[in-house]
Scaffold this active site. Structure first.
Site, mmCIF file in Angstrom:
data_model
loop_
_atom_site.group_PDB
_atom_site.id
_atom_site.type_symbol
_atom_site.label_atom_id
_atom_site.label_comp_id
_atom_site.label_asym_id
_atom_site.label_seq_id
_atom_site.Cartn_x
_atom_site.Cartn_y
_atom_site.Cartn_z
ATOM 1 C CB SER A 13 -0.860 -0.093 1.284
ATOM 2 O OG SER A 13 -0.208 -0.176 2.240
ATOM 3 C CB VAL A 15 4.294 5.712 -3.724
ATOM 4 C CG1 VAL A 15 5.685 4.956 -3.851
ATOM 5 C CG2 VAL A 15 3.988 6.624 -4.921
ATOM 6 C CG ASN A 42 10.415 2.166 3.984
ATOM 7 O OD1 ASN A 42 10.027 2.161 4.899
ATOM 8 N ND2 ASN A 42 11.535 1.355 3.484
ATOM 9 C CB ALA A 46 9.629 9.780 1.085
ATOM 10 C CD GLN A 47 13.190 13.016 6.669
ATOM 11 O OE1 GLN A 47 14.332 13.184 6.278
ATOM 12 N NE2 GLN A 47 13.238 12.451 7.721
ATOM 13 N N GLY A 48 12.299 14.209 1.735
ATOM 14 C CA GLY A 48 12.860 15.231 0.659
ATOM 15 C C GLY A 48 12.029 15.675 -0.349
ATOM 16 C CD GLU A 113 16.355 15.626 -2.178
ATOM 17 O OE1 GLU A 113 15.856 15.740 -0.942
ATOM 18 O OE2 GLU A 113 16.077 14.535 -2.962
ATOM 19 C CG HIS A 227 20.584 8.677 3.422
ATOM 20 N ND1 HIS A 227 21.092 9.946 4.225
ATOM 21 C CD2 HIS A 227 19.759 9.235 2.566
ATOM 22 C CE1 HIS A 227 20.532 10.793 3.691
ATOM 23 N NE2 HIS A 227 19.782 10.495 2.953
ATOM 24 N NE ARG A 269 20.288 9.774 -1.100
ATOM 25 C CZ ARG A 269 18.978 9.538 -0.893
ATOM 26 N NH1 ARG A 269 18.602 8.509 -1.131
ATOM 27 N NH2 ARG A 269 18.250 10.677 -0.817
ATOM 28 C CG HIS A 330 17.874 5.661 2.475
ATOM 29 N ND1 HIS A 330 17.040 5.996 3.412
ATOM 30 C CD2 HIS A 330 17.740 6.534 1.515
ATOM 31 C CE1 HIS A 330 16.205 7.001 2.764
ATOM 32 N NE2 HIS A 330 16.636 7.365 1.842
ATOM 33 C CD GLU A 354 13.272 0.532 -1.220
ATOM 34 O OE1 GLU A 354 12.196 1.416 -0.891
ATOM 35 O OE2 GLU A 354 14.340 0.141 -0.530
ATOM 36 N NE ARG A 365 16.526 5.722 -3.574
ATOM 37 C CZ ARG A 365 15.979 6.826 -2.657
ATOM 38 N NH1 ARG A 365 15.207 7.819 -3.544
ATOM 39 N NH2 ARG A 365 16.050 6.707 -1.652
ATOM 40 C CG LEU A 371 8.582 9.150 -2.916
ATOM 41 C CD1 LEU A 371 8.379 10.414 -2.375
ATOM 42 C CD2 LEU A 371 7.649 8.208 -2.563
HETATM 43 C C1 LIG Z 1 13.241 7.729 5.912
HETATM 44 C C2 LIG Z 1 13.134 7.478 4.460
HETATM 45 C C3 LIG Z 1 12.991 8.709 3.656
HETATM 46 C C4 LIG Z 1 13.117 8.734 2.183
HETATM 47 N N1 LIG Z 1 13.020 9.696 1.426
HETATM 48 C C5 LIG Z 1 12.708 9.464 0.076
HETATM 49 C C6 LIG Z 1 12.513 10.853 -0.805
HETATM 50 O O1 LIG Z 1 12.441 12.062 -0.075
HETATM 51 N N2 LIG Z 1 12.191 10.733 -1.941
HETATM 52 C C7 LIG Z 1 11.986 9.502 -2.688
HETATM 53 O O2 LIG Z 1 11.973 9.659 -3.753
HETATM 54 N N3 LIG Z 1 12.307 8.525 -2.081
HETATM 55 C C8 LIG Z 1 12.765 8.380 -0.366
HETATM 56 N N4 LIG Z 1 12.800 7.378 0.102
HETATM 57 C C9 LIG Z 1 12.750 6.016 -0.499
HETATM 58 C C10 LIG Z 1 11.019 5.857 -0.764
HETATM 59 O O3 LIG Z 1 10.174 6.220 0.330
HETATM 60 C C11 LIG Z 1 10.613 4.310 -1.156
HETATM 61 O O4 LIG Z 1 11.688 3.652 -1.861
HETATM 62 C C12 LIG Z 1 9.367 4.075 -1.748
HETATM 63 O O5 LIG Z 1 8.377 4.757 -0.802
HETATM 64 C C13 LIG Z 1 8.970 2.594 -1.725
HETATM 65 O O6 LIG Z 1 7.608 2.615 -2.235
HETATM 66 P P1 LIG Z 1 6.984 1.214 -2.261
HETATM 67 O O7 LIG Z 1 5.571 1.485 -2.693
HETATM 68 O O8 LIG Z 1 7.735 0.406 -3.310
HETATM 69 O O9 LIG Z 1 6.839 0.558 -0.841
HETATM 70 P P2 LIG Z 1 6.476 1.156 0.474
HETATM 71 O O10 LIG Z 1 6.257 2.178 0.512
HETATM 72 O O11 LIG Z 1 7.682 0.644 1.431
HETATM 73 O O12 LIG Z 1 5.364 -0.056 0.858
HETATM 74 C C14 LIG Z 1 5.358 -1.249 1.104
HETATM 75 C C15 LIG Z 1 4.338 -2.077 1.258
HETATM 76 O O13 LIG Z 1 4.508 -3.611 1.101
HETATM 77 C C16 LIG Z 1 3.691 -4.224 1.931
HETATM 78 N N5 LIG Z 1 3.993 -5.422 2.003
HETATM 79 C C17 LIG Z 1 5.397 -5.606 2.224
HETATM 80 N N6 LIG Z 1 5.575 -7.125 2.514
HETATM 81 C C18 LIG Z 1 4.216 -7.702 2.401
HETATM 82 C C19 LIG Z 1 3.585 -9.215 2.552
HETATM 83 N N7 LIG Z 1 4.636 -10.115 2.795
HETATM 84 N N8 LIG Z 1 2.167 -9.127 2.445
HETATM 85 C C20 LIG Z 1 1.538 -8.008 2.475
HETATM 86 N N9 LIG Z 1 1.975 -6.659 2.228
HETATM 87 C C21 LIG Z 1 3.301 -6.507 2.418
HETATM 88 C C22 LIG Z 1 3.934 -3.169 3.149
HETATM 89 O O14 LIG Z 1 2.747 -3.519 4.362
HETATM 90 C C23 LIG Z 1 3.511 -1.998 2.426
HETATM 91 O O15 LIG Z 1 2.278 -1.627 2.506
HETATM 92 C C24 LIG Z 1 12.801 7.120 1.451
HETATM 93 C C25 LIG Z 1 12.799 6.091 2.306
HETATM 94 C C26 LIG Z 1 13.068 6.167 3.565
HETATM 95 C C27 LIG Z 1 13.188 4.940 4.456
#
Ligand SMILES: Cc1cc2nc3c(=O)[nH]c(=O)nc-3n(C[C@H](O)[C@H](O)[C@H](O)COP(=O)(O)OP(=O)(O)OC[C@H]3O[C@@H](n4cnc5c(N)ncnc54)[C@H](O)[C@@H]3O)c2cc1C
Length: 430
Positions: A13, A15, A42, A46-48, A113, A227, A269, A330, A354, A365, A371
């Site tokens: 759930s 992005v 995650n 995300a902050q930036g 950045e 990071h 980074r 990170h 991711e 990266r 995002l």
């Molecule tokens: C502190 C921090 C700051 C960041 N800042 C930035 C930023 O400024 N800009 C940027 O571009 N990126 C940033 N990133 C990276 C970015 O946030 C993530 O790479 C991105 O949000 C990943 O999105 P996603 O949808 O792939 O996964 P996520 O948003 O991590 O979601 C993963 C989902 O998978 C689900 N899931 C996992 N395993 C299972 C399972 N077995 N069964 C059911 N559900 C499961 C989880 O419940 C969750 O809902 C940052 C990361 C961190 C940690």
């Protein structure tokens, strides 16, 4: 044990998962599951911000910045797609309700950045991810064709003749077999496998484990991003709090414990992390300092309100004192190998965000490209599915009851993923 039938099952759930769901046709029956609460992602952290080409002319520069940060190990076609399609996707996100910060003239307030040659990061103060997540969750909850199930754990996908036909879920210790025409893995990264990481602890590479069990191809799984600047706190066993790249982008300076500058803060980074490790070793210290206290304090409190408040909670007033920082795991550049439409090596199985490896990040990266990748490539997956799903049928097979506990499955997943990463020479702790 229950059986369920949907058109599309999306696991995750963040992005990538939610944006994909919102780009699928309104007449499709979609199920989105998350292993914890909807916002425990995650994405939420995300902050930036989100990088986006300033205009068409900026695309080649954006391509070059991404390649350079990635040490030219990137997939060039994927990088071109990412950068070219950045504007339309960020526009769409804004149309869904994301209220990005604007300058005095009402234009997007692009920030800078590390390793970007121009200011091209859109943001909402320093909590962009939280606002992206809230926007997507609100839109997904308002759609009648999207069913959302929290605290629902994907145990495995269901495979028939090298085609993915669904997923096995556990919710409240009950097994639910969901048969679907397409399955999308949007399970995030692997940070939860590291003691020292900025990631949500629950994200432990479950998607990769599923892929490994079914011989679905992986790519670049030795590419793990460290990071440079996570808050250093000796007493903290929890997730490491990130001090965003944008703090350096807005002028933050790094010093060793003797007060000496040692690196250009805006380098990629991996370069900055290595320089910090070197300096920590040289000075026999567990941290270095990141200083922004020379900037206007009202500006800092407003622009970096999350970081300001969190650091204050941990005893550091960033308007007065430098912040103790050290590097932490990170991001995971590798993942389940996908093509430009997010298709994996298994028919009807997609991977986005991711969990997936499109190859856009190469070996490192570029800040705020994650995002954006989650938007661009999950939209492409949705487009392909929208076009082909009417020609797909639901399949069903008999499935045994799984007696294992979720903890046992997660432990198996952990071992499988750690072993695979180590075999490829990636660094991972146990
Ligand atoms: C502190 C921090 C700051 C960041 N800042 C930035 C930023 O400024 N800009 C940027 O571009 N990126 C940033 N990133 C990276 C970015 O946030 C993530 O790479 C991105 O949000 C990943 O999105 P996603 O949808 O792939 O996964 P996520 O948003 O991590 O979601 C993963 C989902 O998978 C689900 N899931 C996992 N395993 C299972 C399972 N077995 N069964 C059911 N559900 C499961 C989880 O419940 C969750 O809902 C940052 C990361 C961190 C940690």
């Amino acid at each position: 044990m229950k059986n369920n039938y949907v058109d599309v099952l999306i696991v995750g759930s963040g992005v990538a998962g939610l944006y994909c769901a919102l780009n699928l046709r309104n007449d499709l029956d979609i199920m989105v599951v998350s292993k914890d609460k909807l916002d425990c992602t995650n994405t939420y952290l995300a902050q930036g911000g989100i990088s986006v080409a300033r205009n068409k002319d900026d695309v080649p520069f954006f391509v070059e910045d991404t390649l350079k940060a990635g040490q030219y190990k990137n997939d060039l076609q994927a990088v071109k797609v990412l950068t070219r399609e950045s504007i339309e996707n960020v526009d769409y996100l804004v149309s869904l309700g994301l209220d990005v910060d604007k300058d005095e003239d009402g234009n997007w307030d692009y920030t800078k950045e590390g390793a970007h040659c121009v200011n091209r990061i859109v943001h909402t103060q320093d909590n962009t991810g939280e606002n992206v997540a809230k926007t997507l969750i609100k839109n997904a909850l308002s759609r009648n064709n999207i069913r959302i199930s929290e605290d629902t754990f994907l145990v495995d996908i269901i495979e028939k003749n090298n085609k993915c036909i669904g997923g096995i879920l556990l919710k409240d210790d009950e097994q639910i077999n969901v048969f679907a025409k397409c399955v999308i893995l949007a399970c995030g990264g692997i940070g939860g496998l590291y003691k020292n990481s900025t990631s949500q602890r629950i994200l432990r590479g479950d998607g990769l484990a599923v892929a490994l069990r079914h011989d679905v191809e992986l790519k670049d799984i030795n590419y793990i991003q460290i990071h440079p600047t996570a808050f250093y706190d000796e007493s903290d066993d929890e997730r490491r709090f990130l001090i965003s790249e944008s703090v350096r982008g807005e002028g933050g300076k790094l010093y060793n414990i003797n007060g000496e500058r040692f690196i250009d803060e805006l380098l990629p980074r991996d370069v900055v992390s290595k320089a910090i490790f070197k300096e920590m070793k040289k000075t026999n210290s567990n941290y270095v300092y990141l200083d922004v206290s020379f900037l206007d304090s009202d500006y800092l409190k407003n622009r970096f309100s999350t970081i300001y408040n969190k650091c204050l909670e941990k005893g550091t007033d960033i308007t007065k004192k430098p912040i103790k920082v050290s590097p932490a795991q990170h991001y995971f550049m590798g993942g389940i190998k996908v093509n430009l439409d997010s298709e994996t090596s298994m028919e009807n199985l997609y991977a986005v965000g991711e969990t997936a490896c499109t190859g856009i990040h190469g070996a490192n990266r570029l800040a705020s490209n994650s995002l954006l990748e989650g938007l661009v490539f999950s939209k492409r997956a949705a487009n392909v599915i929208n076009n082909k799903i009417d020609n797909l049928n639901l399949s069903k097979i008999d499935i045994d009851e799984i007696y294992k506990s979720r903890e046992e499955i997660e432990e198996n997943n952990r071992c499988l993923v750690i072993q695979a990463i180590r075999e490829k020479g990636g660094v991972i702790d146990d």
